[in-house]
Each structure stands twice: as C-alpha cells, then as structure tokens.
Motif scaffolding. Structure first.
Motif, PDB file in Angstrom:
ATOM      1  N   THR A  88       0.184 -18.359   6.973  1.00  0.00           N
ATOM      2  CA  THR A  88       1.599 -18.704   6.919  1.00  0.00           C
ATOM      3  C   THR A  88       2.046 -19.345   8.237  1.00  0.00           C
ATOM      4  O   THR A  88       2.792 -20.325   8.246  1.00  0.00           O
ATOM      5  CB  THR A  88       2.444 -17.459   6.609  1.00  0.00           C
ATOM      6  OG1 THR A  88       2.006 -16.902   5.369  1.00  0.00           O
ATOM      7  CG2 THR A  88       3.913 -17.785   6.514  1.00  0.00           C
ATOM      8  N   HIS A  89       1.567 -18.812   9.340  1.00  0.00           N
ATOM      9  CA  HIS A  89       1.873 -19.392  10.650  1.00  0.00           C
ATOM     10  C   HIS A  89       1.317 -20.815  10.747  1.00  0.00           C
ATOM     11  O   HIS A  89       2.004 -21.732  11.205  1.00  0.00           O
ATOM     12  CB  HIS A  89       1.300 -18.521  11.760  1.00  0.00           C
ATOM     13  CG  HIS A  89       1.498 -19.072  13.128  1.00  0.00           C
ATOM     14  ND1 HIS A  89       2.709 -19.012  13.787  1.00  0.00           N
ATOM     15  CD2 HIS A  89       0.645 -19.721  13.958  1.00  0.00           C
ATOM     16  CE1 HIS A  89       2.588 -19.585  14.970  1.00  0.00           C
ATOM     17  NE2 HIS A  89       1.341 -20.021  15.098  1.00  0.00           N
ATOM     18  N   PHE A  90       0.050 -21.001  10.315  1.00  0.00           N
ATOM     19  CA  PHE A  90      -0.551 -22.334  10.344  1.00  0.00           C
ATOM     20  C   PHE A  90       0.270 -23.318   9.522  1.00  0.00           C
ATOM     21  O   PHE A  90       0.500 -24.450   9.938  1.00  0.00           O
ATOM     22  CB  PHE A  90      -1.982 -22.300   9.799  1.00  0.00           C
ATOM     23  CG  PHE A  90      -3.009 -21.753  10.742  1.00  0.00           C
ATOM     24  CD1 PHE A  90      -2.749 -21.547  12.086  1.00  0.00           C
ATOM     25  CD2 PHE A  90      -4.279 -21.428  10.271  1.00  0.00           C
ATOM     26  CE1 PHE A  90      -3.707 -21.043  12.947  1.00  0.00           C
ATOM     27  CE2 PHE A  90      -5.241 -20.922  11.120  1.00  0.00           C
ATOM     28  CZ  PHE A  90      -4.964 -20.735  12.451  1.00  0.00           C
ATOM     29  N   SER A 129      -4.482 -32.951   4.567  1.00  0.00           N
ATOM     30  CA  SER A 129      -5.760 -32.463   4.024  1.00  0.00           C
ATOM     31  C   SER A 129      -6.028 -31.020   4.464  1.00  0.00           C
ATOM     32  O   SER A 129      -6.593 -30.230   3.709  1.00  0.00           O
ATOM     33  CB  SER A 129      -6.914 -33.367   4.445  1.00  0.00           C
ATOM     34  OG  SER A 129      -7.057 -33.377   5.848  1.00  0.00           O
ATOM     35  N   ILE A 130      -5.616 -30.680   5.654  1.00  0.00           N
ATOM     36  CA  ILE A 130      -5.798 -29.316   6.141  1.00  0.00           C
ATOM     37  C   ILE A 130      -4.769 -28.381   5.491  1.00  0.00           C
ATOM     38  O   ILE A 130      -5.090 -27.243   5.149  1.00  0.00           O
ATOM     39  CB  ILE A 130      -5.713 -29.259   7.680  1.00  0.00           C
ATOM     40  CG1 ILE A 130      -6.852 -30.062   8.294  1.00  0.00           C
ATOM     41  CG2 ILE A 130      -5.757 -27.818   8.178  1.00  0.00           C
ATOM     42  CD1 ILE A 130      -6.784 -30.190   9.793  1.00  0.00           C
ATOM     43  N   ILE A 131      -3.562 -28.873   5.300  1.00  0.00           N
ATOM     44  CA  ILE A 131      -2.519 -28.048   4.678  1.00  0.00           C
ATOM     45  C   ILE A 131      -2.959 -27.574   3.302  1.00  0.00           C
ATOM     46  O   ILE A 131      -2.795 -26.405   2.956  1.00  0.00           O
ATOM     47  CB  ILE A 131      -1.185 -28.823   4.602  1.00  0.00           C
ATOM     48  CG1 ILE A 131      -0.571 -28.958   5.995  1.00  0.00           C
ATOM     49  CG2 ILE A 131      -0.202 -28.132   3.663  1.00  0.00           C
ATOM     50  CD1 ILE A 131       0.659 -29.843   6.052  1.00  0.00           C
ATOM     51  N   SER A 132      -3.562 -28.466   2.518  1.00  0.00           N
ATOM     52  CA  SER A 132      -3.998 -28.066   1.173  1.00  0.00           C
ATOM     53  C   SER A 132      -5.090 -26.995   1.237  1.00  0.00           C
ATOM     54  O   SER A 132      -5.118 -26.073   0.410  1.00  0.00           O
ATOM     55  CB  SER A 132      -4.471 -29.271   0.369  1.00  0.00           C
ATOM     56  OG  SER A 132      -5.626 -29.848   0.941  1.00  0.00           O
ATOM     57  N   SER A 152      -6.436 -21.212   0.589  1.00  0.00           N
ATOM     58  CA  SER A 152      -6.901 -19.951   1.169  1.00  0.00           C
ATOM     59  C   SER A 152      -5.837 -18.867   1.054  1.00  0.00           C
ATOM     60  O   SER A 152      -6.148 -17.713   0.723  1.00  0.00           O
ATOM     61  CB  SER A 152      -7.279 -20.139   2.636  1.00  0.00           C
ATOM     62  OG  SER A 152      -8.346 -21.042   2.754  1.00  0.00           O
ATOM     63  N   LEU A 153      -4.590 -19.232   1.312  1.00  0.00           N
ATOM     64  CA  LEU A 153      -3.493 -18.283   1.198  1.00  0.00           C
ATOM     65  C   LEU A 153      -3.365 -17.788  -0.243  1.00  0.00           C
ATOM     66  O   LEU A 153      -3.233 -16.584  -0.486  1.00  0.00           O
ATOM     67  CB  LEU A 153      -2.188 -18.926   1.665  1.00  0.00           C
ATOM     68  CG  LEU A 153      -0.929 -18.074   1.594  1.00  0.00           C
ATOM     69  CD1 LEU A 153      -1.061 -16.821   2.441  1.00  0.00           C
ATOM     70  CD2 LEU A 153       0.282 -18.884   2.030  1.00  0.00           C
ATOM     71  N   ALA A 200      -3.686  -9.586   7.024  1.00  0.00           N
ATOM     72  CA  ALA A 200      -3.632 -10.224   8.336  1.00  0.00           C
ATOM     73  C   ALA A 200      -3.838 -11.735   8.208  1.00  0.00           C
ATOM     74  O   ALA A 200      -3.138 -12.526   8.861  1.00  0.00           O
ATOM     75  CB  ALA A 200      -4.688  -9.631   9.260  1.00  0.00           C
ATOM     76  N   LEU A 201      -4.777 -12.146   7.364  1.00  0.00           N
ATOM     77  CA  LEU A 201      -5.014 -13.571   7.175  1.00  0.00           C
ATOM     78  C   LEU A 201      -3.816 -14.270   6.556  1.00  0.00           C
ATOM     79  O   LEU A 201      -3.534 -15.430   6.873  1.00  0.00           O
ATOM     80  CB  LEU A 201      -6.259 -13.795   6.304  1.00  0.00           C
ATOM     81  CG  LEU A 201      -7.595 -13.612   7.006  1.00  0.00           C
ATOM     82  CD1 LEU A 201      -8.732 -13.667   6.006  1.00  0.00           C
ATOM     83  CD2 LEU A 201      -7.782 -14.656   8.088  1.00  0.00           C
ATOM     84  N   ASN A 202      -3.092 -13.577   5.690  1.00  0.00           N
ATOM     85  CA  ASN A 202      -1.882 -14.168   5.113  1.00  0.00           C
ATOM     86  C   ASN A 202      -0.878 -14.513   6.201  1.00  0.00           C
ATOM     87  O   ASN A 202      -0.237 -15.559   6.143  1.00  0.00           O
ATOM     88  CB  ASN A 202      -1.249 -13.229   4.083  1.00  0.00           C
ATOM     89  CG  ASN A 202      -2.024 -13.187   2.794  1.00  0.00           C
ATOM     90  OD1 ASN A 202      -2.916 -13.995   2.555  1.00  0.00           O
ATOM     91  ND2 ASN A 202      -1.688 -12.234   1.951  1.00  0.00           N
ATOM     92  N   CYS A 203      -0.742 -13.650   7.190  1.00  0.00           N
ATOM     93  CA  CYS A 203       0.161 -13.922   8.313  1.00  0.00           C
ATOM     94  C   CYS A 203      -0.317 -15.140   9.095  1.00  0.00           C
ATOM     95  O   CYS A 203       0.487 -16.002   9.480  1.00  0.00           O
ATOM     96  CB  CYS A 203       0.251 -12.719   9.235  1.00  0.00           C
ATOM     97  SG  CYS A 203       1.014 -11.281   8.486  1.00  0.00           S
TER      98      CYS A 203
END
Length: 64
Positions: free
Chosen positions: A31-33, A41-44, A49-50, A25-28
């Motif tokens: 991926t959406h984020f 900085s947030i993307i990294s 996490s992914l 579920a977190l992967n989904c």
C-alpha cells in the motif's frame, strides 16, 4: 456429504499464523509503494501482489 470437524495441530496453526502476519505486513508495504510509485508496469505488479495477499488472508480466516 457430512461435514467433519478436523482439528488443526499446533504446528499447522503456527504456520497459518506466521503466513497471516507476513501477509498483513506486506499489505502495508504494498500500500505504501502504491502511494509513491509512478511506473505503470510496476504498479500493476504491486497491485497483483496486494490482491494475492488479501486473498491469502481471506482463505486463512476461513480456516479458523
């Protein structure tokens, strides 16, 4: 070294299954984020996490 066939208990299987479903579920969500995030900085952080979730799911798949 001889490989032993160690059977998991019901509670261990349940814990692995719960972790696997949560990671899935977190992967989904991650991926959406990643689709909409603009701050590098947030993307990294989300990518890390992914990747951690994907590794965790792979380890769980190896145990079954």
């Amino acid at each position: 070294m001889e490989k032993q066939d160690i059977r998991l208990t019901t509670s261990e299987i349940s814990a692995l299954w719960t972790t696997y479903i949560k990671c899935s579920a977190l992967n989904c969500i991650y991926t959406h984020f990643l689709t909409y995030l603009k701050d590098e900085s947030i993307i990294s952080l989300v990518e890390d996490s992914l990747n951690t979730n994907v590794e965790t799911m792979g380890e769980i798949e190896k145990t079954s």
